[in-house]
Design a protein around this motif. Sequence first.
Motif, PDB file in Angstrom:
ATOM      1  N   ASP A  12      44.982  27.862  38.783  1.00 50.85           N
ATOM      2  CA  ASP A  12      45.472  28.330  37.979  1.00 50.85           C
ATOM      3  C   ASP A  12      44.392  29.338  37.161  1.00 50.85           C
ATOM      4  O   ASP A  12      45.580  30.470  36.433  1.00 50.85           O
ATOM      5  N   TYR A  13      43.380  29.669  37.359  1.00 51.73           N
ATOM      6  CA  TYR A  13      42.311  30.631  36.716  1.00 51.73           C
ATOM      7  C   TYR A  13      43.015  32.109  37.194  1.00 51.73           C
ATOM      8  O   TYR A  13      43.546  33.113  36.616  1.00 51.73           O
ATOM      9  N   LEU A  14      43.439  32.247  38.756  1.00 53.33           N
ATOM     10  CA  LEU A  14      43.930  33.354  38.989  1.00 53.33           C
ATOM     11  C   LEU A  14      45.455  33.462  38.712  1.00 53.33           C
ATOM     12  O   LEU A  14      45.389  35.281  38.710  1.00 53.33           O
ATOM     13  N   ALA A  15      46.202  33.347  38.407  1.00 58.79           N
ATOM     14  CA  ALA A  15      47.300  32.570  37.789  1.00 58.79           C
ATOM     15  C   ALA A  15      47.602  33.414  36.946  1.00 58.79           C
ATOM     16  O   ALA A  15      47.761  34.922  36.413  1.00 58.79           O
ATOM     17  N   ARG A  16      46.266  32.571  35.802  1.00 58.19           N
ATOM     18  CA  ARG A  16      45.788  33.144  34.297  1.00 58.19           C
ATOM     19  C   ARG A  16      45.611  34.568  34.021  1.00 58.19           C
ATOM     20  O   ARG A  16      46.183  35.307  33.249  1.00 58.19           O
ATOM     21  N   VAL A  17      45.324  35.292  34.739  1.00 60.44           N
ATOM     22  CA  VAL A  17      44.391  36.591  34.424  1.00 60.44           C
ATOM     23  C   VAL A  17      45.615  37.085  36.015  1.00 60.44           C
ATOM     24  O   VAL A  17      45.344  38.143  35.459  1.00 60.44           O
ATOM     25  N   GLN A  18      46.627  36.924  36.142  1.00 60.90           N
ATOM     26  CA  GLN A  18      47.566  37.929  36.610  1.00 60.90           C
ATOM     27  C   GLN A  18      46.286  38.865  38.209  1.00 60.90           C
ATOM     28  O   GLN A  18      46.978  39.743  38.307  1.00 60.90           O
ATOM     29  N   ALA A  19      45.504  37.777  38.795  1.00 58.63           N
ATOM     30  CA  ALA A  19      44.535  38.708  39.584  1.00 58.63           C
ATOM     31  C   ALA A  19      45.503  38.586  40.766  1.00 58.63           C
ATOM     32  O   ALA A  19      46.392  38.417  41.303  1.00 58.63           O
ATOM     33  N   ASP A  20      45.322  40.361  41.415  1.00 61.03           N
ATOM     34  CA  ASP A  20      45.934  40.570  42.658  1.00 61.03           C
ATOM     35  C   ASP A  20      45.088  40.004  43.528  1.00 61.03           C
ATOM     36  O   ASP A  20      43.510  40.651  44.345  1.00 61.03           O
ATOM     37  N   THR A  21      45.254  39.443  44.807  1.00 59.41           N
ATOM     38  CA  THR A  21      44.646  38.783  45.592  1.00 59.41           C
ATOM     39  C   THR A  21      44.443  39.096  46.746  1.00 59.41           C
ATOM     40  O   THR A  21      43.676  39.209  48.246  1.00 59.41           O
ATOM     41  N   LYS A  22      44.918  40.763  46.716  1.00 61.67           N
ATOM     42  CA  LYS A  22      44.385  41.720  47.989  1.00 61.67           C
ATOM     43  C   LYS A  22      42.951  42.191  47.730  1.00 61.67           C
ATOM     44  O   LYS A  22      42.375  42.567  48.926  1.00 61.67           O
TER      45      LYS A  22
END
Length: 330
Positions: free
Chosen positions: A208-218
Amino acid sequence: FMTQSIFTVSQAVQKIQGGKNLLVAGDEKALRQLPRGSWIGGTIPYFVGEAGGVFSQDKVLITEWPAAVESAEVKVYTSKTVSRVYADIPANGFAFVLIPGMSQTHLGFAVEAPGYDQFAMRPLLGWITGVNLAELGKVSPKVFVGSTGEVVEDGCVAMHVKLQPGKLADLGIVNLFQPGKGDSIRFASTGFSAKDAIINGKRENLADYLARVQADTKLPLVADYLGAMINVSFQNVDAVKKEVAFYAPVFAGVEYKLAAPVGNYVQDFAGHIPQGLEGVAFSCNCILNYLYSELEGKKTGAFVGPITFGEVAYQLLNQTLVYLKIEDAV
Protein backbone atom coordinates in the motif's frame (compact mmCIF):
# COMPACT_ATOMS: atom_id res chain seq x y z
CA PHE A 1 45.68 -7.58 -18.45
CA MET A 2 41.96 -8.26 -18.85
CA THR A 3 41.54 -11.98 -18.28
CA GLN A 4 37.81 -12.22 -19.07
CA SER A 5 36.65 -12.89 -22.63
CA ILE A 6 33.81 -14.49 -24.58
CA PHE A 7 34.61 -17.71 -26.50
CA THR A 8 32.83 -20.24 -28.67
CA VAL A 9 32.38 -23.70 -27.16
CA SER A 10 35.16 -25.15 -29.33
CA GLN A 11 37.56 -22.38 -28.24
CA ALA A 12 36.55 -23.00 -24.62
CA VAL A 13 37.33 -26.72 -25.00
CA GLN A 14 40.88 -25.82 -26.10
CA LYS A 15 41.28 -23.42 -23.16
CA ILE A 16 40.20 -26.11 -20.68
CA GLN A 17 42.55 -28.65 -22.26
CA GLY A 18 45.38 -26.15 -21.61
CA GLY A 19 45.05 -27.05 -17.92
CA LYS A 20 44.62 -23.60 -16.34
CA ASN A 21 42.25 -22.76 -13.47
CA LEU A 22 39.23 -21.18 -15.14
CA LEU A 23 35.87 -19.70 -14.22
CA VAL A 24 33.20 -20.19 -16.87
CA ALA A 25 29.80 -18.54 -17.30
CA GLY A 26 27.36 -19.76 -19.92
CA ASP A 27 23.99 -21.22 -20.72
CA GLU A 28 23.46 -24.78 -19.47
CA LYS A 29 23.43 -26.08 -23.08
CA ALA A 30 26.94 -24.67 -23.63
CA LEU A 31 28.38 -25.75 -20.26
CA ARG A 32 27.23 -29.35 -20.84
CA GLN A 33 29.50 -29.50 -23.92
CA LEU A 34 32.69 -28.71 -21.98
CA PRO A 35 35.19 -31.44 -21.02
CA ARG A 36 36.44 -32.18 -17.53
CA GLY A 37 39.22 -29.99 -16.25
CA SER A 38 40.23 -27.40 -13.69
CA TRP A 39 37.17 -25.16 -14.03
CA ILE A 40 33.94 -24.29 -12.32
CA GLY A 41 30.99 -22.86 -14.20
CA GLY A 42 27.72 -21.10 -13.53
CA THR A 43 24.63 -20.94 -15.73
CA ILE A 44 23.74 -17.58 -17.30
CA PRO A 45 23.29 -16.58 -20.97
CA TYR A 46 23.83 -12.83 -20.39
CA PHE A 47 27.26 -11.19 -20.45
CA VAL A 48 29.05 -7.92 -20.91
CA GLY A 49 31.76 -8.60 -23.49
CA GLU A 50 34.38 -6.39 -25.07
CA ALA A 51 31.74 -5.03 -27.47
CA GLY A 52 29.09 -4.51 -24.76
CA GLY A 53 26.10 -6.40 -23.36
CA VAL A 54 25.20 -9.64 -25.15
CA PHE A 55 22.74 -12.55 -24.87
CA SER A 56 24.08 -15.88 -26.13
CA GLN A 57 23.20 -19.52 -25.47
CA ASP A 58 26.07 -20.94 -27.50
CA LYS A 59 29.05 -18.90 -26.27
CA VAL A 60 30.71 -18.82 -22.85
CA LEU A 61 32.58 -16.19 -20.88
CA ILE A 62 35.86 -17.39 -19.38
CA THR A 63 37.86 -15.80 -16.59
CA GLU A 64 41.46 -16.94 -16.39
CA TRP A 65 43.27 -16.29 -13.12
CA PRO A 66 46.39 -14.14 -13.49
CA ALA A 67 49.93 -15.30 -12.77
CA ALA A 68 49.70 -14.01 -9.17
CA VAL A 69 47.56 -17.06 -8.32
CA GLU A 70 49.71 -19.80 -6.78
CA SER A 71 47.07 -22.52 -6.46
CA ALA A 72 43.32 -23.07 -6.49
CA GLU A 73 41.26 -25.76 -4.78
CA VAL A 74 37.60 -26.48 -5.48
CA LYS A 75 35.26 -27.35 -2.60
CA VAL A 76 31.57 -28.21 -2.87
CA TYR A 77 29.37 -27.21 0.08
CA THR A 78 25.78 -28.16 0.85
CA SER A 79 23.23 -25.80 2.39
CA LYS A 80 24.27 -27.30 5.76
CA THR A 81 28.07 -26.98 5.35
CA VAL A 82 28.26 -23.62 3.50
CA SER A 83 28.74 -21.87 6.87
CA ARG A 84 32.41 -23.03 6.71
CA VAL A 85 33.12 -21.18 3.45
CA TYR A 86 34.83 -18.14 5.05
CA ALA A 87 36.85 -20.17 7.56
CA ASP A 88 38.25 -22.33 4.73
CA ILE A 89 39.75 -19.39 2.79
CA PRO A 90 43.59 -19.68 2.70
CA ALA A 91 45.58 -17.17 4.75
CA ASN A 92 47.03 -15.41 1.73
CA GLY A 93 44.11 -15.62 -0.64
CA PHE A 94 40.41 -15.37 -1.32
CA ALA A 95 37.43 -17.52 -2.24
CA PHE A 96 35.32 -17.36 -5.39
CA VAL A 97 31.82 -18.83 -5.01
CA LEU A 98 29.01 -19.87 -7.34
CA ILE A 99 25.56 -20.55 -5.85
CA PRO A 100 22.48 -21.61 -7.86
CA GLY A 101 19.81 -18.91 -7.87
CA MET A 102 16.63 -19.54 -5.84
CA SER A 103 18.15 -22.63 -4.17
CA GLN A 104 17.97 -23.25 -0.40
CA THR A 105 21.68 -22.44 -0.21
CA HIS A 106 21.14 -19.08 -1.96
CA LEU A 107 18.34 -18.13 0.44
CA GLY A 108 20.23 -19.37 3.50
CA PHE A 109 23.53 -17.70 2.55
CA ALA A 110 21.77 -14.41 1.85
CA VAL A 111 20.24 -14.23 5.32
CA GLU A 112 22.76 -16.10 7.48
CA ALA A 113 26.21 -15.31 6.01
CA PRO A 114 26.93 -12.40 8.40
CA GLY A 115 26.70 -14.94 11.24
CA TYR A 116 29.02 -17.55 9.67
CA ASP A 117 32.38 -18.35 11.28
CA GLN A 118 35.02 -15.76 10.26
CA PHE A 119 32.55 -13.80 8.10
CA ALA A 120 34.34 -11.12 6.01
CA MET A 121 37.71 -11.80 7.66
CA ARG A 122 39.12 -12.64 4.21
CA PRO A 123 37.86 -11.70 0.72
CA LEU A 124 34.97 -13.74 -0.65
CA LEU A 125 33.36 -12.90 -3.98
CA GLY A 126 31.29 -14.56 -6.64
CA TRP A 127 27.80 -14.66 -8.06
CA ILE A 128 24.39 -16.28 -8.06
CA THR A 129 23.76 -18.36 -11.18
CA GLY A 130 20.68 -17.83 -13.32
CA VAL A 131 18.85 -18.76 -16.50
CA ASN A 132 17.43 -17.24 -19.66
CA LEU A 133 14.62 -15.03 -18.30
CA ALA A 134 12.23 -16.60 -20.83
CA GLU A 135 12.81 -19.94 -19.02
CA LEU A 136 12.45 -18.60 -15.48
CA GLY A 137 10.58 -21.12 -13.33
CA LYS A 138 10.96 -23.85 -15.98
CA VAL A 139 14.74 -24.42 -15.83
CA SER A 140 16.78 -24.38 -12.64
CA PRO A 141 20.02 -22.39 -12.28
CA LYS A 142 23.04 -24.69 -11.87
CA VAL A 143 26.75 -24.81 -11.04
CA PHE A 144 29.15 -27.16 -12.86
CA VAL A 145 32.23 -28.71 -11.23
CA GLY A 146 34.66 -29.26 -14.10
CA SER A 147 37.01 -31.58 -12.20
CA THR A 148 34.31 -34.19 -11.39
CA GLY A 149 31.51 -33.49 -13.87
CA GLU A 150 29.12 -32.87 -10.97
CA VAL A 151 26.18 -30.53 -11.62
CA VAL A 152 24.93 -28.75 -8.48
CA GLU A 153 21.37 -27.43 -8.23
CA ASP A 154 21.50 -26.71 -4.49
CA GLY A 155 24.81 -25.98 -2.80
CA CYS A 156 27.80 -23.70 -3.09
CA VAL A 157 30.84 -24.41 -5.25
CA ALA A 158 33.91 -22.51 -4.09
CA MET A 159 37.32 -22.07 -5.64
CA HIS A 160 39.68 -21.30 -2.76
CA VAL A 161 42.56 -19.38 -4.28
CA LYS A 162 45.99 -18.97 -2.74
CA LEU A 163 48.04 -15.99 -3.94
CA GLN A 164 51.78 -15.76 -4.34
CA PRO A 165 53.62 -14.08 -1.44
CA GLY A 166 53.49 -10.29 -1.69
CA LYS A 167 50.09 -10.25 -3.45
CA LEU A 168 46.68 -9.46 -2.03
CA ALA A 169 43.07 -9.55 -3.20
CA ASP A 170 41.07 -6.32 -3.15
CA LEU A 171 37.29 -6.44 -3.64
CA GLY A 172 35.40 -3.41 -4.91
CA ILE A 173 31.78 -2.61 -5.62
CA VAL A 174 30.29 -0.02 -7.96
CA ASN A 175 26.82 0.96 -6.77
CA LEU A 176 24.96 3.70 -8.61
CA PHE A 177 22.32 4.02 -5.95
CA GLN A 178 22.18 6.33 -2.95
CA PRO A 179 19.41 6.57 -0.36
CA GLY A 180 16.77 9.10 -1.46
CA LYS A 181 15.51 11.90 0.76
CA GLY A 182 12.25 10.07 1.52
CA ASP A 183 10.80 8.10 4.39
CA SER A 184 12.64 5.87 6.86
CA ILE A 185 11.65 2.23 6.24
CA ARG A 186 12.40 -0.54 8.76
CA PHE A 187 11.32 -4.16 9.08
CA ALA A 188 10.36 -6.21 12.13
CA SER A 189 11.86 -9.42 10.72
CA THR A 190 14.58 -10.52 8.29
CA GLY A 191 13.56 -12.15 5.02
CA PHE A 192 12.99 -12.12 1.25
CA SER A 193 9.43 -10.79 1.56
CA ALA A 194 7.43 -8.43 3.75
CA LYS A 195 3.80 -7.50 4.26
CA ASP A 196 4.21 -4.67 6.74
CA ALA A 197 7.01 -2.18 7.28
CA ILE A 198 7.63 0.51 9.86
CA ILE A 199 7.48 3.78 7.92
CA ASN A 200 8.79 6.76 9.90
CA GLY A 201 8.02 4.80 13.07
CA LYS A 202 4.46 3.79 12.08
CA ARG A 203 3.43 0.34 10.87
CA GLU A 204 1.93 0.29 7.35
CA ASN A 205 1.37 -2.31 4.66
CA LEU A 206 4.40 -2.02 2.35
CA ALA A 207 2.51 -2.72 -0.92
CA ASP A 208 0.00 0.00 0.00
CA TYR A 209 2.82 2.39 0.90
CA LEU A 210 4.65 1.83 -2.42
CA ALA A 211 1.38 2.50 -4.30
CA ARG A 212 0.65 5.58 -2.21
CA VAL A 213 4.04 7.21 -2.89
CA GLN A 214 4.06 5.94 -6.52
CA ALA A 215 7.45 4.32 -5.97
CA ASP A 216 9.50 3.31 -9.02
CA THR A 217 10.32 -0.29 -8.06
CA LYS A 218 13.15 -0.42 -10.60
CA LEU A 219 14.96 1.59 -7.91
CA PRO A 220 16.00 -0.54 -4.91
CA LEU A 221 15.79 0.03 -1.20
CA VAL A 222 19.22 1.24 0.00
CA ALA A 223 20.79 0.93 3.44
CA ASP A 224 24.14 2.00 4.85
CA TYR A 225 25.80 -1.22 6.11
CA LEU A 226 28.87 -0.04 8.00
CA GLY A 227 29.67 2.63 5.41
CA ALA A 228 28.87 0.59 2.28
CA MET A 229 25.64 1.33 0.40
CA ILE A 230 23.79 -1.98 -0.01
CA ASN A 231 20.74 -2.44 -2.25
CA VAL A 232 17.70 -4.66 -1.83
CA SER A 233 15.88 -4.92 -5.16
CA PHE A 234 12.15 -5.38 -5.61
CA GLN A 235 11.11 -8.64 -7.26
CA ASN A 236 7.34 -8.29 -7.12
CA VAL A 237 4.65 -6.18 -5.49
CA ASP A 238 1.44 -8.21 -5.04
CA ALA A 239 -1.37 -5.70 -4.59
CA VAL A 240 -3.91 -8.49 -3.96
CA LYS A 241 -1.98 -10.45 -1.32
CA LYS A 242 -0.53 -7.15 -0.01
CA GLU A 243 2.95 -8.64 -0.04
CA VAL A 244 6.29 -7.47 -1.46
CA ALA A 245 9.02 -9.90 -2.58
CA PHE A 246 12.72 -8.95 -2.78
CA TYR A 247 15.78 -10.34 -4.62
CA ALA A 248 17.86 -10.12 -1.43
CA PRO A 249 16.75 -10.15 2.18
CA VAL A 250 15.84 -7.10 4.19
CA PHE A 251 17.37 -7.23 7.67
CA ALA A 252 15.39 -6.47 10.82
CA GLY A 253 16.34 -3.22 12.53
CA VAL A 254 18.22 -1.73 9.55
CA GLU A 255 17.02 1.61 8.18
CA TYR A 256 16.27 1.55 4.43
CA LYS A 257 15.26 4.32 2.07
CA LEU A 258 13.98 4.22 -1.49
CA ALA A 259 16.92 5.00 -3.77
CA ALA A 260 17.28 8.40 -5.38
CA PRO A 261 16.55 8.27 -9.15
CA VAL A 262 19.43 7.66 -11.58
CA GLY A 263 19.71 9.94 -14.64
CA ASN A 264 21.59 8.32 -17.52
CA TYR A 265 22.65 4.86 -16.38
CA VAL A 266 25.69 4.38 -18.62
CA GLN A 267 27.02 7.91 -17.94
CA ASP A 268 26.36 7.66 -14.20
CA PHE A 269 28.04 4.29 -14.16
CA ALA A 270 31.17 5.67 -15.82
CA GLY A 271 31.22 8.43 -13.20
CA HIS A 272 31.19 5.90 -10.34
CA ILE A 273 34.14 3.85 -11.59
CA PRO A 274 37.25 4.61 -9.49
CA GLN A 275 39.91 6.55 -11.39
CA GLY A 276 42.97 4.66 -12.59
CA LEU A 277 41.26 1.30 -12.19
CA GLU A 278 43.54 -1.22 -13.90
CA GLY A 279 44.35 -4.87 -13.46
CA VAL A 280 40.79 -6.05 -12.77
CA ALA A 281 40.94 -9.85 -12.56
CA PHE A 282 37.19 -10.44 -12.41
CA SER A 283 33.94 -8.52 -12.52
CA CYS A 284 30.21 -9.28 -12.70
CA ASN A 285 27.09 -7.13 -12.90
CA CYS A 286 23.43 -7.62 -11.96
CA ILE A 287 20.71 -8.77 -14.36
CA LEU A 288 18.52 -5.88 -13.13
CA ASN A 289 21.16 -3.35 -14.18
CA TYR A 290 21.34 -5.11 -17.55
CA LEU A 291 17.55 -4.97 -18.04
CA TYR A 292 16.64 -1.59 -16.58
CA SER A 293 19.46 0.25 -18.29
CA GLU A 294 19.14 -1.73 -21.55
CA LEU A 295 22.80 -2.68 -21.56
CA GLU A 296 22.56 -4.94 -24.60
CA GLY A 297 25.15 -3.55 -27.01
CA LYS A 298 26.38 -0.98 -24.44
CA LYS A 299 29.67 -0.95 -22.57
CA THR A 300 30.18 -0.43 -18.83
CA GLY A 301 33.64 1.12 -18.84
CA ALA A 302 36.39 -1.47 -19.11
CA PHE A 303 34.37 -4.07 -17.20
CA VAL A 304 33.69 -7.42 -18.86
CA GLY A 305 31.92 -10.29 -17.13
CA PRO A 306 28.83 -12.36 -16.47
CA ILE A 307 25.45 -10.79 -15.76
CA THR A 308 24.10 -12.38 -12.58
CA PHE A 309 21.07 -13.14 -10.42
CA GLY A 310 22.96 -11.67 -7.46
CA GLU A 311 26.51 -10.59 -6.71
CA VAL A 312 28.67 -11.64 -3.77
CA ALA A 313 31.25 -9.35 -2.20
CA TYR A 314 31.57 -10.63 1.37
CA GLN A 315 27.76 -11.07 1.33
CA LEU A 316 24.89 -11.13 -1.17
CA LEU A 317 24.31 -7.89 -3.10
CA ASN A 318 21.78 -6.67 -5.71
CA GLN A 319 21.96 -4.19 -8.59
CA THR A 320 25.69 -3.81 -8.01
CA LEU A 321 28.86 -4.39 -10.02
CA VAL A 322 31.48 -6.38 -8.09
CA TYR A 323 35.13 -6.53 -9.10
CA LEU A 324 38.35 -8.11 -7.90
CA LYS A 325 41.82 -6.67 -8.24
CA ILE A 326 44.99 -8.53 -7.33
CA GLU A 327 47.60 -6.09 -6.14
CA ASP A 328 51.05 -5.92 -4.59
CA ALA A 329 50.92 -5.94 -0.82
CA VAL A 330 52.46 -2.68 0.35
